[in-house]
Design an enzyme around this catalytic site. Sequence first.
Site, short mmCIF file in Angstrom:
data_model
loop_
_atom_site.label_atom_id
_atom_site.label_comp_id
_atom_site.label_asym_id
_atom_site.label_seq_id
_atom_site.Cartn_x
_atom_site.Cartn_y
_atom_site.Cartn_z
N ARG A 106 -29.81 68.48 67.37
CA ARG A 106 -29.53 67.47 66.34
C ARG A 106 -29.58 66.10 67.02
NH1 ARG A 106 -25.12 64.79 63.96
NH2 ARG A 106 -25.16 64.71 61.67
N LYS A 110 -23.31 60.88 72.06
CA LYS A 110 -21.87 61.11 72.07
C LYS A 110 -21.21 60.45 73.28
CE LYS A 110 -21.73 64.95 68.92
NZ LYS A 110 -21.31 66.34 68.64
#
Length: 349
Positions: free
Chosen positions: A244, A204
Site C-alpha cells: 500500500r 510512516k
Amino acid sequence: MGVVNVTPDSFSDGGRWLDPDRAVEHGRQLLAEGADLLDVGGESTRPGATRPLVVEELDRVLPVIDALVAEGALVSVDTMRAPVAAAALERGAVLVNDVSGGLGDPGVLDVVAEAGAAYVAMHWRAHSDVMASHARYDDVVADVVAELGRRVDAAVAAGVDPARLAVDPGLGFAKTADHNWALLRRLDALAALDLPVLVGSSRKSFLGSLLAGPDGTPRPALEREDANAALTTVAALAGVWAVRVHEAGKALDALRRFVVDLVLGVDTAPAAAGDDLKDAVDYGRVVADVVDAVTSEPVDLIETLAQRVADVVLRDPRVEWVETTLHKPDAPIDATFADVALTITRSRT
C-alpha cells in the site's frame, strides 16, 4: 495498492485530496503510474486522530468511489465501519480494507460476507487516540500472527470467503519502530496464516526516524518515498501479495530493477592479524563495480549478467570465490509470482 486519502488530517497528505475532484484526479494519476487497486479512505488513522461522523466519512468517499468505478478502476474502501463498507460495496468497490480487522465494528464482517467481497484484516488493538499505550508485546511477531489468526477465524465464522481474505501486520498501529522492523524482518512468519499479505509502510513515522537528520529531527513524511521504495522491494522478495503506497511510480521503479546478493569467499586472517585496510577487501569498491556491471551495456539473459557480476568481483585477488544471486521481481512472465532469481558460484579454480 495506491492510497487516496479523502481526509483533512491524514499524517502524510491530509487535505490535499479532500476535494472530490482532486481525489479522483489523484486516483487517475496513481493508475497511470501503475497502481492496480485504489484504496479510498475517509477517516485518518494517524496517532491521535479524531474520528469523523459516519455521515462525514460517507460524504467524503462515495463521490470518489462513484467516479473511479465509473472509469473502470478497481477500488477498495479503507474503513472500519459497517455502514461505510456497505455503501462502498454497493457503489462498486471490490474490497474492504479494515484496519481494525473487524474489532472496530464487527458488523463489517457481516457486510463483507453478504456482499461476497474481498477483505483485508489488519492487526489492530485500539483506536488512534489511545493505540500508543497498547504497544506492548511478549514477542511482537508471534503475538501479531496469533492475534491476526483470531481475526481471520472471526471473519470466516461470519461467512467471509477464505479465498477472498488477506492480512496486514499493521505497521505503526500500536507498534514502536522496533516492533515494525521486527515484523519486516519476519514477514515469512505470516505464512503460517496461509493467506495473501498486504504491507503498508509508506511514509510512516518509523521511516522518518530512520532517516532523521544529525540533530535527530525526523525526515518529513513527503521525503520518505525512496526509503519506502526500498522496503517495497524487500516486501516483494518476501512474497507479499500487495504493498500500500502513496506513490505507485517509485515503488514500481524499485521493482523493475535487479536486486543483487553477493557472498564472497575471503581469507580474512591477514586483515584480522594486521588490522590494516590494505589486507581487506574494499567492499565499497565491490559494490560500485557491481553497480557499473549491472547498469552498463544491456544483455538479454540474466545468466550473462550474473557471469559479468561474478567476473568483476573476482578481479580482487583476495576474493577466492563468489556466489552471485540476481533477483528480478518484475521479470516479464505472465503469471503471479514474487520473484525470479538465478544463483551462480564462480571461483578462481
